[in-house]
Design a protein around this motif. Structure first.
Motif, PDB file in Angstrom:
ATOM      1  N   VAL A  38      -2.389 -25.836  -7.141  1.00 26.58           N
ATOM      2  CA  VAL A  38      -3.561 -24.942  -7.095  1.00 26.58           C
ATOM      3  C   VAL A  38      -4.744 -25.476  -7.882  1.00 26.58           C
ATOM      4  O   VAL A  38      -5.809 -24.847  -7.897  1.00 26.58           O
TER       5      VAL A  38
ATOM      6  N   ARG B 242       3.274 -26.303  -9.994  1.00 23.85           N
ATOM      7  CA  ARG B 242       2.403 -25.121  -9.927  1.00 23.85           C
ATOM      8  C   ARG B 242       0.966 -25.511 -10.252  1.00 23.85           C
ATOM      9  O   ARG B 242       0.025 -25.080  -9.579  1.00 23.85           O
TER      10      ARG B 242
ATOM     11  N   SER C  48       2.060 -28.255  -3.018  1.00 20.33           N
ATOM     12  CA  SER C  48       1.400 -27.148  -2.309  1.00 20.33           C
ATOM     13  C   SER C  48       2.320 -26.438  -1.330  1.00 20.33           C
ATOM     14  O   SER C  48       1.963 -25.376  -0.810  1.00 20.33           O
TER      15      SER C  48
ATOM     16  N   THR D 255       4.503 -17.527  -8.567  1.00 15.48           N
ATOM     17  CA  THR D 255       3.411 -17.282  -7.617  1.00 15.48           C
ATOM     18  C   THR D 255       3.715 -17.848  -6.233  1.00 15.48           C
ATOM     19  O   THR D 255       2.809 -18.155  -5.464  1.00 15.48           O
ATOM     20  N   CYS D 256       5.002 -17.999  -5.905  1.00 14.44           N
ATOM     21  CA  CYS D 256       5.408 -18.467  -4.579  1.00 14.44           C
ATOM     22  C   CYS D 256       5.679 -17.279  -3.668  1.00 14.44           C
ATOM     23  O   CYS D 256       6.361 -16.320  -4.055  1.00 14.44           O
ATOM     24  N   GLU D 257       5.163 -17.329  -2.457  1.00 12.27           N
ATOM     25  CA  GLU D 257       5.341 -16.259  -1.474  1.00 12.27           C
ATOM     26  C   GLU D 257       6.291 -16.736  -0.380  1.00 12.27           C
ATOM     27  O   GLU D 257       5.979 -17.679   0.361  1.00 12.27           O
TER      28      GLU D 257
ATOM     29  N   ASP E  86      -4.701 -14.111 -10.680  1.00 12.85           N
ATOM     30  CA  ASP E  86      -4.502 -12.658 -10.768  1.00 12.85           C
ATOM     31  C   ASP E  86      -3.082 -12.290 -11.207  1.00 12.85           C
ATOM     32  O   ASP E  86      -2.917 -11.446 -12.103  1.00 12.85           O
TER      33      ASP E  86
ATOM     34  N   THR F 270       4.643 -20.285   0.591  1.00 10.22           N
ATOM     35  CA  THR F 270       3.247 -20.615   0.332  1.00 10.22           C
ATOM     36  C   THR F 270       2.963 -20.356  -1.139  1.00 10.22           C
ATOM     37  O   THR F 270       3.613 -19.520  -1.779  1.00 10.22           O
ATOM     38  N   LEU F 271       1.998 -21.076  -1.672  1.00  6.30           N
ATOM     39  CA  LEU F 271       1.658 -20.974  -3.088  1.00  6.30           C
ATOM     40  C   LEU F 271       0.421 -20.108  -3.232  1.00  6.30           C
ATOM     41  O   LEU F 271      -0.668 -20.463  -2.773  1.00  6.30           O
ATOM     42  N   ARG F 272       0.580 -18.946  -3.850  1.00  5.26           N
ATOM     43  CA  ARG F 272      -0.547 -18.044  -4.068  1.00  5.26           C
ATOM     44  C   ARG F 272      -1.412 -18.509  -5.233  1.00  5.26           C
ATOM     45  O   ARG F 272      -0.951 -19.211  -6.124  1.00  5.26           O
ATOM     46  N   ASP F 273      -2.650 -18.077  -5.231  1.00  6.51           N
ATOM     47  CA  ASP F 273      -3.530 -18.301  -6.371  1.00  6.51           C
ATOM     48  C   ASP F 273      -2.898 -17.621  -7.578  1.00  6.51           C
ATOM     49  O   ASP F 273      -2.624 -16.420  -7.554  1.00  6.51           O
TER      50      ASP F 273
END
Length: 382
Positions: A335, A331, A257, A208-210, A304, A298-301
Motif C-alpha cells: 500500500v 503490508r 499487493s 487489512t486483507c479482504e 482507517d 485484496t489489500l485494503r487501505d
C-alpha cells in the motif's frame, strides 16, 4: 531525534552513516543510568556485529536487545536506513530475557520451563504470573523457518502472559537476519523478553486483507522449506497469477499487493509469498502444507482500520503513551504507493515505534500481512 513518552520510555532515532556513529549518537541522548533495557530496531545497512559490539561498549550496565529490519517505524512514521531505539526506565519496567540459540535443532520438550523460569523471577515461589502486569515480546530470526514451533512452546509456557513479536529481516534480500542480545548479533536464534510493569497495556493485531471468492488448493509442497510447486494441480506461479488477476511480472510489489489467506475457524490469516523461482515455485513466509486451501484476497487501505484500532485501544486503557509495532513488510509494500504519507502521519501522531518484519507474532499465531504489537498507557491517577 528524540521523543520522551509519558510512560518512562524514551524513543530515539539515528541515521548515522556507520555503526560506530549510530551507537555513539544513541548513547549521547539516551539516559546514562536507571534503565531496565534498551530495545533496538536496526536497518541491515549497519554491520550487525560491529553495531552490537559498539552498543555493548556504550551501555555497559544496561542490556540491549533487538533485531534487524525490512524498514523501520520511527519518529516520523515509515523510514529506512536508520536505527530506532526504545529505552525503558527501571522505575516503570522490569525486564526478564530468555535467549534461545540453535533454532534449527529446537525441540518443544527442551523448552517447557521458559515461562515458569520467568514467572519465578517475577513472582517468586510457585511463579503465579499476573497477566495484567506482564507482556512478552519475542524477536526471532526471520530466516529460520521455525517460528511456529518456537511460538508453540513459548506461548504454552507463558500461561496468562500475553505475547507479541516479529521475525527479524534483512531488507528484501531474504538471506540472513539478526537478533541482538548478550552484546552480540545472532542468527538461528531468538530472544524472549517479558516486561513487568504497573502501567496499563494491551497487545493488538490489525489485519487489512479482504478475502475474495477464488480458492487455491496446495497440491504439491515442501513444508519444511515452505515452498509450493503446484496449486490446483497446476504450476504454482502461473495458477496464482491467474486466480489473483496478475497480468505482469510476479515481483515483490505484485506479491505484496495480492495476498492469500488461510481460514482458521471464522478468521482469516495471511500467508505472504516472499519470492518466485524461475521454475514457478512459490516461497512462503510462514507454514504451508499440501492440502491447504488458500483464499485469494485484496489489500485494503490500512489507514482507517489502523486509526479505528488505535481509537478502540485508547477507549480501553486510556491515554496511550506509545505503541511498539511489528508490521509486515508486505503490508507496507502493498500500500506504500497509495498511502505512504498518510500512514507515516498516523504513526507519527500516535507515537508508533518498531519495524517491518518477515512475520508477525500474536498469541499462539505466526502471521503475515498484519500490524501487531503492544500499546503502553500512561500512569493511572491514584
Amino acid at each position: 531525534m528524540l521523543n520522551r513518552c509519558p510512560s518512562g520510555v524514551v524513543a530515539v532515532e539515528t541515521k548515522a552513516s556507520t555503526p560506530v556513529r549510530a551507537a555513539a549518537e544513541l548513547a549521547s541522548v539516551l539516559p546514562a543510568s536507571g534503565l531496565a533495557a534498551v530495545l533496538v530496531f536496526v536497518s541491515p545497512r549497519y554491520d550487525p556485529h560491529r553495531f552490537a559490539a559498539e552498543m555493548a561498549t556504550r551501555f555497559t550496565g544496561t542490556p540491549v536487545f533487538g533485531c534487524t529490519t525490512a524498514g523501520e517505524i520511527a519518529l516520523n512514521g515509515w523510514d529506512e536506513n536508520s536505527v530506532v531505539a526504545l529505552a525503558f526506565s527501571a522505575a516503570d519496567f522490569d525486564v526478564a530475557a530468555h535467549p534461545i540459540l540453535g533454532l534449527s535443532d529446537f525441540r518443544i520438550e527442551d523448552h517447557r520451563t521458559i515461562g515458569a523460569d520467568i514467572r519465578h523471577r517475577f513472582f517468586g515461589h510457585g511463579g503465579n504470573a499476573d497477566g495484567e502486569r506482564c507482556f512478552g515480546l519475542l524477536l526471532i530470526d526471520g530466516m529460520c523457518q521455525r517460528e511456529e514451533v518456537v511460538l508453540a512452546a513459548i506461548h504454552a509456557s507463558l500461561g496468562p502472559i500475553p505475547l507479541v513479536g516479529g521475525s527479524a529481516a534483512d531488507g528484501l534480500r531474504f538471506e540472513r537476519s539478526w537478533v541482538y542480545f548478550g552484546g552480540r548479533a545472532h542468527t538461528d536464534a531468538a530472544v524472549l523478553l517479558v516486561f513487568k510493569t504497573s502501567l496499563p497495556f494491551l497487545i493488538f493485531s490489525c489485519d487489512t486483507c479482504e478475502p475474495g471468492t477464488e480458492k487455491l488448493v496446495v497440491t504439491e509442497a515442501d513444508p519444511d522449506r515452505r515452498i509450493v510447486s503446484e496449486l490446483n494441480a497446476e504450476p504454482a506461479a502461473a495458477e496464482y497469477s491467474r486466480m489473483a488477476g496478475i497480468a505482469g511480472v510476479l515481483d515483490v510489489a505484485a506479491l505484496a499487493s495480492h495476498p492469500v489467506l488461510v481460514r482458521v475457524g471464522d478468521a482469516y490469516y495471511a500467508r505472504s509469498i516472499r519470492r518466485v523461482d524461475a521454475d514457478g515455485t512459490l516461497h512462503f513466509a510462514s507454514a504451508i502444507d499440501k492440502g491447504l486451501v488458500l483464499t485469494v484476497a485484496t489489500l485494503r487501505d490500512p489507514v482507517d482500520p489502523t486509526s479505528d484500532l488505535f481509537a478502540q485501544i485508547q477507549q480501553e486503557i486510556g491515554e496511550v503513551s506509545l505503541y511498539i509495532g511489528f508490521e509486515s513488510v508486505q503490508r507496507r509494500m502493498g500500500v506504500a504507493h497509495r498511502c505512504d504519507r498518510d500512514m507515516s502521519e498516523l504513526y507519527r501522531t500516535h507515537r508508533v515505534f518498531g519495524c517491518n518484519t518477515y512475520g508477525e507474532l500474536y498469541g499462539p499465531m505466526h502471521m503475515n500481512g498484519t500490524l501487531t504489537g503492544v500499546a503502553i498507557g500512561t500512569p493511572r491517577a491514584t
